[in-house]
Structures are given as structure tokens and as C-alpha cells.
Motif scaffolding. Structure first.
Motif, PDB file in Angstrom:
ATOM      1  N   PRO A  96       0.816  -1.215   0.000  1.00  0.00           N
ATOM      2  CA  PRO A  96       0.000   0.000   0.000  1.00  0.00           C
ATOM      3  C   PRO A  96       0.850   1.265   0.000  1.00  0.00           C
ATOM      4  O   PRO A  96       1.904   1.308   0.630  1.00  0.00           O
ATOM      5  CB  PRO A  96      -0.828  -0.120   1.291  1.00  0.00           C
ATOM      6  CG  PRO A  96      -0.108  -1.101   2.134  1.00  0.00           C
ATOM      7  CD  PRO A  96       0.657  -2.002   1.226  1.00  0.00           C
ATOM      8  N   VAL A  97       0.385   2.268  -0.715  1.00  0.00           N
ATOM      9  CA  VAL A  97       1.026   3.587  -0.715  1.00  0.00           C
ATOM     10  C   VAL A  97       0.105   4.529   0.044  1.00  0.00           C
ATOM     11  O   VAL A  97      -1.076   4.647  -0.303  1.00  0.00           O
ATOM     12  CB  VAL A  97       1.231   4.097  -2.165  1.00  0.00           C
ATOM     13  CG1 VAL A  97       1.817   5.508  -2.153  1.00  0.00           C
ATOM     14  CG2 VAL A  97       2.122   3.147  -2.949  1.00  0.00           C
ATOM     15  N   ARG A  98       0.637   5.155   1.072  1.00  0.00           N
ATOM     16  CA  ARG A  98      -0.215   5.988   1.937  1.00  0.00           C
ATOM     17  C   ARG A  98       0.203   7.451   1.867  1.00  0.00           C
ATOM     18  O   ARG A  98       1.363   7.771   1.610  1.00  0.00           O
ATOM     19  CB  ARG A  98      -0.112   5.508   3.386  1.00  0.00           C
ATOM     20  CG  ARG A  98      -0.738   4.160   3.643  1.00  0.00           C
ATOM     21  CD  ARG A  98      -0.712   3.831   5.131  1.00  0.00           C
ATOM     22  NE  ARG A  98      -1.537   2.669   5.435  1.00  0.00           N
ATOM     23  CZ  ARG A  98      -1.112   1.421   5.368  1.00  0.00           C
ATOM     24  NH1 ARG A  98       0.135   1.171   5.025  1.00  0.00           N
ATOM     25  NH2 ARG A  98      -1.926   0.421   5.651  1.00  0.00           N
ATOM     26  N   ALA A  99      -0.769   8.300   2.153  1.00  0.00           N
ATOM     27  CA  ALA A  99      -0.492   9.730   2.332  1.00  0.00           C
ATOM     28  C   ALA A  99      -1.457  10.243   3.385  1.00  0.00           C
ATOM     29  O   ALA A  99      -2.665   9.960   3.307  1.00  0.00           O
ATOM     30  CB  ALA A  99      -0.671  10.487   1.028  1.00  0.00           C
ATOM     31  N   ASN A 100      -0.952  10.963   4.349  1.00  0.00           N
ATOM     32  CA  ASN A 100      -1.779  11.508   5.440  1.00  0.00           C
ATOM     33  C   ASN A 100      -2.631  10.431   6.099  1.00  0.00           C
ATOM     34  O   ASN A 100      -3.800  10.651   6.414  1.00  0.00           O
ATOM     35  CB  ASN A 100      -2.665  12.644   4.918  1.00  0.00           C
ATOM     36  CG  ASN A 100      -1.844  13.776   4.324  1.00  0.00           C
ATOM     37  OD1 ASN A 100      -0.768  14.111   4.830  1.00  0.00           O
ATOM     38  ND2 ASN A 100      -2.317  14.325   3.221  1.00  0.00           N
TER      39      ASN A 100
ATOM     40  N   SER B  68       2.194   2.784 -11.022  1.00  0.00           N
ATOM     41  CA  SER B  68       2.553   2.353  -9.675  1.00  0.00           C
ATOM     42  C   SER B  68       4.006   1.917  -9.561  1.00  0.00           C
ATOM     43  O   SER B  68       4.604   2.027  -8.494  1.00  0.00           O
ATOM     44  CB  SER B  68       1.637   1.212  -9.246  1.00  0.00           C
ATOM     45  OG  SER B  68       1.661   0.178 -10.225  1.00  0.00           O
ATOM     46  N   THR B  69       4.597   1.450 -10.655  1.00  0.00           N
ATOM     47  CA  THR B  69       5.977   0.968 -10.570  1.00  0.00           C
ATOM     48  C   THR B  69       6.944   2.103 -10.209  1.00  0.00           C
ATOM     49  O   THR B  69       8.013   1.847  -9.663  1.00  0.00           O
ATOM     50  CB  THR B  69       6.412   0.335 -11.907  1.00  0.00           C
ATOM     51  OG1 THR B  69       6.068   1.219 -12.971  1.00  0.00           O
ATOM     52  CG2 THR B  69       5.717  -0.993 -12.137  1.00  0.00           C
ATOM     53  N   GLN B  70       6.550   3.338 -10.489  1.00  0.00           N
ATOM     54  CA  GLN B  70       7.447   4.451 -10.159  1.00  0.00           C
ATOM     55  C   GLN B  70       7.585   4.638  -8.652  1.00  0.00           C
ATOM     56  O   GLN B  70       8.562   5.221  -8.187  1.00  0.00           O
ATOM     57  CB  GLN B  70       6.933   5.749 -10.790  1.00  0.00           C
ATOM     58  CG  GLN B  70       7.037   5.740 -12.301  1.00  0.00           C
ATOM     59  CD  GLN B  70       7.065   7.125 -12.900  1.00  0.00           C
ATOM     60  OE1 GLN B  70       6.675   8.086 -12.262  1.00  0.00           O
ATOM     61  NE2 GLN B  70       7.527   7.236 -14.127  1.00  0.00           N
ATOM     62  N   PHE B  71       6.606   4.156  -7.901  1.00  0.00           N
ATOM     63  CA  PHE B  71       6.646   4.332  -6.447  1.00  0.00           C
ATOM     64  C   PHE B  71       7.626   3.364  -5.790  1.00  0.00           C
ATOM     65  O   PHE B  71       7.882   3.463  -4.604  1.00  0.00           O
ATOM     66  CB  PHE B  71       5.252   4.140  -5.852  1.00  0.00           C
ATOM     67  CG  PHE B  71       4.286   5.246  -6.202  1.00  0.00           C
ATOM     68  CD1 PHE B  71       3.910   6.189  -5.262  1.00  0.00           C
ATOM     69  CD2 PHE B  71       3.751   5.346  -7.471  1.00  0.00           C
ATOM     70  CE1 PHE B  71       3.035   7.214  -5.580  1.00  0.00           C
ATOM     71  CE2 PHE B  71       2.865   6.367  -7.808  1.00  0.00           C
ATOM     72  CZ  PHE B  71       2.508   7.295  -6.853  1.00  0.00           C
ATOM     73  N   ALA B  72       8.144   2.418  -6.576  1.00  0.00           N
ATOM     74  CA  ALA B  72       9.042   1.417  -6.020  1.00  0.00           C
ATOM     75  C   ALA B  72      10.492   1.905  -5.957  1.00  0.00           C
ATOM     76  O   ALA B  72      11.299   1.341  -5.229  1.00  0.00           O
ATOM     77  CB  ALA B  72       8.970   0.134  -6.852  1.00  0.00           C
ATOM     78  N   ALA B  73      10.823   2.941  -6.692  1.00  0.00           N
ATOM     79  CA  ALA B  73      12.200   3.451  -6.681  1.00  0.00           C
ATOM     80  C   ALA B  73      12.505   4.029  -5.299  1.00  0.00           C
ATOM     81  O   ALA B  73      11.599   4.514  -4.607  1.00  0.00           O
ATOM     82  CB  ALA B  73      12.361   4.517  -7.758  1.00  0.00           C
ATOM     83  N   PRO B  74      13.762   3.973  -4.898  1.00  0.00           N
ATOM     84  CA  PRO B  74      14.121   4.457  -3.564  1.00  0.00           C
ATOM     85  C   PRO B  74      13.659   5.898  -3.321  1.00  0.00           C
ATOM     86  O   PRO B  74      13.932   6.781  -4.129  1.00  0.00           O
ATOM     87  CB  PRO B  74      15.661   4.364  -3.567  1.00  0.00           C
ATOM     88  CG  PRO B  74      15.977   3.312  -4.569  1.00  0.00           C
ATOM     89  CD  PRO B  74      14.917   3.409  -5.619  1.00  0.00           C
ATOM     90  N   GLY B  75      12.929   6.090  -2.241  1.00  0.00           N
ATOM     91  CA  GLY B  75      12.468   7.426  -1.872  1.00  0.00           C
ATOM     92  C   GLY B  75      11.185   7.858  -2.541  1.00  0.00           C
ATOM     93  O   GLY B  75      10.501   8.771  -2.076  1.00  0.00           O
ATOM     94  N   MET B  76      10.825   7.203  -3.628  1.00  0.00           N
ATOM     95  CA  MET B  76       9.655   7.643  -4.393  1.00  0.00           C
ATOM     96  C   MET B  76       8.339   7.310  -3.676  1.00  0.00           C
ATOM     97  O   MET B  76       7.339   7.991  -3.887  1.00  0.00           O
ATOM     98  CB  MET B  76       9.664   7.028  -5.789  1.00  0.00           C
ATOM     99  CG  MET B  76      10.729   7.601  -6.695  1.00  0.00           C
ATOM    100  SD  MET B  76      10.441   9.354  -6.974  1.00  0.00           S
ATOM    101  CE  MET B  76      11.996   9.858  -7.648  1.00  0.00           C
ATOM    102  N   PRO B  81       3.806  10.653  -3.323  1.00  0.00           N
ATOM    103  CA  PRO B  81       2.558  11.087  -2.683  1.00  0.00           C
ATOM    104  C   PRO B  81       2.602  12.547  -2.225  1.00  0.00           C
ATOM    105  O   PRO B  81       1.601  13.261  -2.284  1.00  0.00           O
ATOM    106  CB  PRO B  81       2.435  10.137  -1.481  1.00  0.00           C
ATOM    107  CG  PRO B  81       3.171   8.915  -1.899  1.00  0.00           C
ATOM    108  CD  PRO B  81       4.329   9.425  -2.709  1.00  0.00           C
ATOM    109  N   ALA B  82       3.785  13.016  -1.789  1.00  0.00           N
ATOM    110  CA  ALA B  82       3.898  14.419  -1.391  1.00  0.00           C
ATOM    111  C   ALA B  82       3.714  15.349  -2.577  1.00  0.00           C
ATOM    112  O   ALA B  82       3.340  16.515  -2.424  1.00  0.00           O
ATOM    113  CB  ALA B  82       5.260  14.660  -0.745  1.00  0.00           C
ATOM    114  N   LEU B  83       3.969  14.830  -3.775  1.00  0.00           N
ATOM    115  CA  LEU B  83       3.767  15.630  -4.997  1.00  0.00           C
ATOM    116  C   LEU B  83       2.400  15.343  -5.624  1.00  0.00           C
ATOM    117  O   LEU B  83       2.176  15.604  -6.804  1.00  0.00           O
ATOM    118  CB  LEU B  83       4.886  15.331  -6.006  1.00  0.00           C
ATOM    119  CG  LEU B  83       6.301  15.657  -5.509  1.00  0.00           C
ATOM    120  CD1 LEU B  83       7.336  15.295  -6.566  1.00  0.00           C
ATOM    121  CD2 LEU B  83       6.419  17.120  -5.127  1.00  0.00           C
ATOM    122  N   HIS B  84       1.526  14.768  -4.799  1.00  0.00           N
ATOM    123  CA  HIS B  84       0.128  14.529  -5.192  1.00  0.00           C
ATOM    124  C   HIS B  84      -0.004  13.497  -6.305  1.00  0.00           C
ATOM    125  O   HIS B  84      -0.918  13.599  -7.131  1.00  0.00           O
ATOM    126  CB  HIS B  84      -0.559  15.833  -5.603  1.00  0.00           C
ATOM    127  CG  HIS B  84      -0.625  16.849  -4.511  1.00  0.00           C
ATOM    128  ND1 HIS B  84      -1.200  18.083  -4.667  1.00  0.00           N
ATOM    129  CD2 HIS B  84      -0.202  16.822  -3.237  1.00  0.00           C
ATOM    130  CE1 HIS B  84      -1.117  18.770  -3.550  1.00  0.00           C
ATOM    131  NE2 HIS B  84      -0.498  18.013  -2.659  1.00  0.00           N
TER     132      HIS B  84
END
Lengths: 208, 229
Positions: A96-100, B68-76, B81-84
Motif C-alpha cells: 500500500p502507498v499511503r499519504a496523510n 505504480s511501478t514508479q513508487f518502487a524506486a528508492p524514496g519515491m 505522494p507528497a507531490l500529489h
């Protein structure tokens, strides 16, 4: 990634191409060079052997010609039995990817990439990886019509079948070549089995 | 101000810098973005930099559907999510991504979608995903078509590095597709609405029939770099 990932054949003679450096490819058959313009430009140029000056190349026309060949897709994809070295990663779980504090969505968590081989036949795609580290290697024959989704993601090809998802990286072949090849085989399989004309390959293969 | 919005503003500044360095980036139609309330912005997708440039020039924050695969990179997993960015899995129909998108719209936010589902290889608009059109019809909010021209030449999908090129972002007038449509009505309208959106995106991205996509002859006086074969 390189221009060969986009133009995996010579747009002039459909011969094999090699990377020529600097976002350029060179046909190993006719010597034609295709590459990007310099400076502020970015459009593709085609330089034929013996020609005095390069010509602009319509990238959409080049893509269609390269992907479908002279007389439609049959000319380029008629021969089956291609094999390629691949690095295979299997989906292990979804995270899961979460925010707030809220779940935004999920992302895939793939296992390590392991060396293997892909073999395409007219009716099936074979994926094999050797056994290693005490873990049984992948050894599957996937009928083309059983592929649920297909997509190129950066320099990899993702294939969903049954409840599995694998990610293939091709160290030697252009990923787009295998994407177009797989699309062609899937289209043909769906028509052969009377399931209609495929109109989408992701998020799932869908026919009209 | 939340950490997310601070980062978002910082990313906007960075995006403007990138645009000035590699562009210029010209924007038309910014007043077409509603001042308040939920909206969906649909844009053609030519380059990795499209989301960066688009978020940099819009007057309101944009939550962007991102593979979604972009979220797997380190720090992403933290930064995106902080960049909406909203993760969307592309190998299955992603109900969670749709739920998140509809929630953001209900809360009055803006959502950006690239309805082709991936970057174009040749700069031309690809067929729109039918699922995206269904979501648009289900949402019942103003739909803003947005054409991006020139970013394929700036950084095509197959290239390892960008090159300078003028980018034009044209934000079209909102399309009112009516109130949220039920399942049956959605199925009936998917085809016509897809055709309407395709026509608008082609027009706004400067892709008239017959034009060479990515062709830059009109403002590229530089000599060709390729030696004779």
C-alpha cells in the motif's frame, strides 16, 4: 533505452539496425542512419547512403512501417520461434502507498531479477529460468490467449497471466520489438479462438 | 502549510526552472482551470517531463495518476505522494486508484490523467483508454482537455536525455459531460465521448492530420549531426 527501442528495424529497408550512439541507429544492411536533430531540434532525420543531405522523417510513419512492415503485420511477424535472453522478475506482493494516513493505492513489489530465456511460438510464450538458490525456476508455457495484460514499462515488458505478473527485461533485444510481437500474437490468438478483435492490452486485454 | 504542499510548491519552482532551461514553455488557457471545485484535466502524454511541466504552470494543485511501478524506486514511495501522485496499477483494473480519484474530486481537488495510459513512442496521440473515459463519465465534474506540444521533441520516450525544445501547453475550455452517468449510460457514451476527447486533444496538441509529429523544421536551423553513412 535508445532509438533502437523505438525503431527496431530500418524504416527504409526493414533491415536490422544497430545503435550508432547519440540517439542514432544505423542499418546494418543498407547503411541508412536515423537520428535526432541537434541543438534545439528533436525531430528525426534520415540519412540514406549516398544522399547529399538528411531528410526529415515522420516518426509516426516510421513507427508504423517498422511495426507492420511493407504489407501489414504479416510480413514482419510471419516467422515464429524467436528466442531471447531475458531477466525475469516475478510479482511477490502489492504494497500500500499511503499519504496523510490514508491509502492512496498500491504498488507492485517484484522479486529479484533472474536470468532466463523467452521463446515465442505461434500459440504460446515460453518463459524459463534455471533453478538457483534452492528456489524452483520459472518454467511456464503461456497460451497467448491467456495473457490478461501486456505493457511496456520503461525498458521492461510486463505480462499478466492467471494470477501472476512477470516483468521481463531484454538485455539484447529492443523491448518494443517484443511488445509488438506479443501484441500481434495475442491479436491472432483471440481471432483464432473467436474472441474478437483486440482493442486494448492494458489494464487488460479487451476485444471489441 | 503541510509538508506535502511545501514540497509541491518547491517542485513547481523546480519545474519552472526545468522549463526555462529546456524550453521555453508557453502556456495558453490558464483561466480555463476552475477557481474552485473538483475537475479532471486530461492531457496527451509525450514525455517524462509532462507532469513536471504541467504541475509547474497550473494555478491549482493537480493530483496526477502515476504508474505504480514508479513508487518502487528508492524514496519515491514517500516523495511521489507528497507531490500529489496517485499510484495506478496498469496490469489490472485498479479500483483503489479510482476510489482515491473520486474522493479527491468530491473534496474539491483537481485530478490529472493521461488517458493514453502511457507515453507516446512517436509523438502522436494514441487511442484513449476506455476505462479512463468511463471514470470521466462517472465523475460528473468539469473535464479540461489539455494539449502538450513539443515535449516529444524535448525528451522522447526512447531517449536517455532531453534536448532543448519549445513546449506549448494549451488548456482548453471545460467540457460539461453532464451529471455522473450510471453503468448503462456510461457504456453507451464511452465511444462518442472518447471521440470528442480525442478530437479536442489532437487540436490542442497541434496535431492536425498529415503533420509530422515531432517535426521541428520550422524552428531548427541547426545543421544535422549525422555524418554520411
Amino acid at each position: 533505452m535508445g532509438l533502437r527501442d523505438f525503431l527496431h528495424r530500418c524504416p527504409d529497408c526493414l533491415g536490422p539496425v544497430a545503435e550508432a550512439g547519440g540517439d542514432a541507429i544505423r542499418c546494418t544492411r543498407c547503411g541508412t542512419v536515423v537520428g535526432r536533430g541537434k541543438g534545439r531540434g528533436g525531430g528525426l532525420r534520415l540519412f540514406r547512403s549516398g544522399a547529399a543531405a538528411p531528410q526529415p522523417l515522420d516518426p509516426a510513419h516510421a513507427r508504423i512501417r517498422v511495426d507492420e512492415g511493407d504489407s501489414g503485420s504479416a510480413s514482419l511477424w510471419a516467422v515464429s520461434g524467436r528466442s531471447a535472453r531475458v531477466r525475469i522478475a516475478r510479482l511477490e506482493c502489492e504494497v500500500p502507498v499511503r499519504a496523510n494516513g490514508r491509502i492512496l493505492g498500491f504498488r507492485e513489489q517484484f522479486g529479484p531479477e533472474r536470468p532466463g530465456r523467452a521463446l515465442e511460438l505461434e500459440t504460446v510464450l515460453e518463459l524459463r529460468e534455471p533453478e538457483a538458490d534452492g528456489r524452483s525456476g520459472l518454467d511456464v508455457r503461456i497460451p497467448w490467449e491467456d495473457i490478461g495484460a501486456l505493457q511496456a514499462s520503461s525498458s521492461t515488458l510486463q505480462i499478466a497471466f492467471g494470477s501472476s505478473l512477470v516483468r521481463l527485461r531484454f538485455p539484447e533485444d529492443p523491448v518494443r520489438f517484443w511488445e509488438e510481437l506479443a501484441r500481434h500474437r495475442i491479436r491472432a490468438a483471440w481471432q483464432r479462438t473467436g474472441r474478437g478483435t483486440v482493442v486494448e492490452f492494458q489494464p487488460r486485454v479487451r476485444a471489441r | 502549510m503541510t509538508q506535502g504542499s511545501v514540497l509541491y510548491r518547491a517542485a513547481q519552482l523546480l519545474g519552472r526552472g526545468v522549463g526555462a532551461l529546456l524550453g521555453p514553455v508557453e502556456v495558453e488557457g490558464t483561466p480555463n482551470i476552475p477557481r474552485e471545485g473538483g475537475f479532471i484535466l486530461l492531457a496527451n502524454h509525450q514525455s517524462l517531463l509532462d507532469p513536471v511541466l504541467l504541475q509547474a504552470v497550473l494555478p491549482r494543485p493537480l493530483h496526477t495518476l502515476t504508474k505504480s511501478t514508479q513508487f518502487a524506486a528508492p524514496g519515491m514511495g514517500w516523495l511521489l505522494p507528497a507531490l500529489h501522485a496517485i499510484p495506478v496499477r496498469r496490469y489490472r483494473v485498479d479500483a483503489q486508484a479510482v476510489r482515491t480519484l473520486l474522493r479527491i474530486l468530491r473534496e474539491g481537488g483537481g485530478v490529472g490523467i493521461y488517458p493514453e495510459g502511457e507515453r507516446s513512442w512517436d509523438g502522436r496521440l494514441q487511442p484513449l483508454r476506455r476505462g479512463t473515459v468511463r471514470v470521466v463519465l462517472a465523475a460528473g465534474v468539469p473535464v479540461i482537455p489539455c494539449g502538450i506540444e513539443g515535449s516529444w521533441a524535448l525528451w522522447p520516450r526512447w531517449s536517455a536525455r532531453p534536448r532543448r525544445h519549445r513546449v506549448r501547453i494549451r488548456i482548453g475550455a471545460p467540457l460539461d459531460l453532464g451529471p455522473p452517468a450510471g453503468r448503462r449510460e456510461r457504456e453507451e457514451r464511452v465511444g462518442p465521448v472518447s471521440g470528442l476527447l480525442t478530437a479536442r486533444l489532437r487540436e490542442l496538441s497541434g496535431e492536425p492530420p498529415g503533420r509530422e509529429a515531432g517535426d521541428d523544421r520550422d524552428h531548427d536551423p541547426s545543421p544535422d549531426p549525422f555524418p554520411p553513412p
